[in-house]
Design a protein around this motif. Structure first.
Motif, PDB file in Angstrom:
ATOM      1  N   ASP A  38       0.807  -1.204   0.000  1.00  0.00           N
ATOM      2  CA  ASP A  38       0.000   0.000   0.000  1.00  0.00           C
ATOM      3  C   ASP A  38       0.851   1.269   0.000  1.00  0.00           C
ATOM      4  O   ASP A  38       0.326   2.364   0.033  1.00  0.00           O
ATOM      5  N   ARG A  39       2.151   1.092  -0.045  1.00  0.00           N
ATOM      6  CA  ARG A  39       3.054   2.243  -0.081  1.00  0.00           C
ATOM      7  C   ARG A  39       4.295   1.894  -0.892  1.00  0.00           C
ATOM      8  O   ARG A  39       4.663   0.722  -1.002  1.00  0.00           O
ATOM      9  N   PRO A  40       4.956   2.905  -1.453  1.00  0.00           N
ATOM     10  CA  PRO A  40       6.175   2.653  -2.219  1.00  0.00           C
ATOM     11  C   PRO A  40       7.352   2.350  -1.289  1.00  0.00           C
ATOM     12  O   PRO A  40       7.380   2.802  -0.137  1.00  0.00           O
ATOM     13  N   HIS A  41       8.292   1.578  -1.796  1.00  0.00           N
ATOM     14  CA  HIS A  41       9.499   1.227  -1.047  1.00  0.00           C
ATOM     15  C   HIS A  41      10.703   1.776  -1.800  1.00  0.00           C
ATOM     16  O   HIS A  41      10.768   1.671  -3.029  1.00  0.00           O
ATOM     17  N   PRO A  42      11.683   2.337  -1.084  1.00  0.00           N
ATOM     18  CA  PRO A  42      12.798   3.016  -1.751  1.00  0.00           C
ATOM     19  C   PRO A  42      13.747   2.093  -2.529  1.00  0.00           C
ATOM     20  O   PRO A  42      14.391   2.533  -3.469  1.00  0.00           O
ATOM     21  N   THR A  43      13.811   0.824  -2.130  1.00  0.00           N
ATOM     22  CA  THR A  43      14.685  -0.114  -2.841  1.00  0.00           C
ATOM     23  C   THR A  43      13.950  -1.426  -3.079  1.00  0.00           C
ATOM     24  O   THR A  43      12.973  -1.733  -2.389  1.00  0.00           O
ATOM     25  N   GLU A  44      14.444  -2.175  -4.033  1.00  0.00           N
ATOM     26  CA  GLU A  44      13.859  -3.484  -4.323  1.00  0.00           C
ATOM     27  C   GLU A  44      14.012  -4.417  -3.128  1.00  0.00           C
ATOM     28  O   GLU A  44      13.111  -5.188  -2.802  1.00  0.00           O
ATOM     29  N   ALA A  45      15.151  -4.321  -2.449  1.00  0.00           N
ATOM     30  CA  ALA A  45      15.401  -5.178  -1.282  1.00  0.00           C
ATOM     31  C   ALA A  45      14.418  -4.878  -0.147  1.00  0.00           C
ATOM     32  O   ALA A  45      13.918  -5.795   0.506  1.00  0.00           O
ATOM     33  N   LYS A  46      14.119  -3.602   0.072  1.00  0.00           N
ATOM     34  CA  LYS A  46      13.168  -3.257   1.133  1.00  0.00           C
ATOM     35  C   LYS A  46      11.758  -3.694   0.762  1.00  0.00           C
ATOM     36  O   LYS A  46      10.987  -4.124   1.628  1.00  0.00           O
ATOM     37  N   ALA A  47      11.418  -3.617  -0.514  1.00  0.00           N
ATOM     38  CA  ALA A  47      10.107  -4.095  -0.962  1.00  0.00           C
ATOM     39  C   ALA A  47      10.005  -5.602  -0.741  1.00  0.00           C
ATOM     40  O   ALA A  47       8.981  -6.107  -0.273  1.00  0.00           O
ATOM     41  N   GLU A  48      11.081  -6.323  -1.053  1.00  0.00           N
ATOM     42  CA  GLU A  48      11.065  -7.776  -0.864  1.00  0.00           C
ATOM     43  C   GLU A  48      10.963  -8.143   0.615  1.00  0.00           C
ATOM     44  O   GLU A  48      10.214  -9.049   0.989  1.00  0.00           O
ATOM     45  N   ALA A  49      11.683  -7.423   1.466  1.00  0.00           N
ATOM     46  CA  ALA A  49      11.621  -7.696   2.900  1.00  0.00           C
ATOM     47  C   ALA A  49      10.211  -7.450   3.437  1.00  0.00           C
ATOM     48  O   ALA A  49       9.697  -8.226   4.249  1.00  0.00           O
ATOM     49  N   SER A  50       9.564  -6.397   2.970  1.00  0.00           N
ATOM     50  CA  SER A  50       8.201  -6.107   3.382  1.00  0.00           C
ATOM     51  C   SER A  50       7.237  -7.193   2.902  1.00  0.00           C
ATOM     52  O   SER A  50       6.339  -7.614   3.639  1.00  0.00           O
ATOM     53  N   ALA A  51       7.436  -7.670   1.685  1.00  0.00           N
ATOM     54  CA  ALA A  51       6.585  -8.733   1.136  1.00  0.00           C
ATOM     55  C   ALA A  51       6.771 -10.037   1.917  1.00  0.00           C
ATOM     56  O   ALA A  51       5.790 -10.732   2.206  1.00  0.00           O
ATOM     57  N   LEU A  52       7.992 -10.368   2.257  1.00  0.00           N
ATOM     58  CA  LEU A  52       8.242 -11.582   3.034  1.00  0.00           C
ATOM     59  C   LEU A  52       7.576 -11.505   4.405  1.00  0.00           C
ATOM     60  O   LEU A  52       7.021 -12.497   4.886  1.00  0.00           O
TER      61      LEU A  52
END
Length: 67
Positions: A38-52
């Motif tokens: 529901d929000r943007p993530h500054p890096t691909e790694a942070k997006a992946e960590a949030s998804a996990l």
């Protein structure tokens, strides 16, 4: 005998255009969209960590009978 114990979850990380350079994620279970960021993530790694973390919450909810 084949071992078919793979996870039913798929995590998709994709760049977004606004704001530029940010990433979002989507979680699918057996191909069906379950949840997305529901929000943007500054890096691909942070997006992946949030998804996990979201997958772990979903799995925990499923084990407690809510899913």
């Amino acid at each position: 005998m084949a071992d078919n114990t793979s996870t039913p979850f798929t995590i998709e990380i994709s760049p977004i255009t606004k704001p530029a350079g940010q990433f979002q994620w989507a979680i699918r279970r057996n191909g069906k969209l379950i949840e997305r960021s529901d929000r943007p993530h500054p890096t691909e790694a942070k997006a992946e960590a949030s998804a996990l973390a979201a997958v772990e919450r979903s799995m925990h909810s499923a084990s407690s009978g809510r899913w």
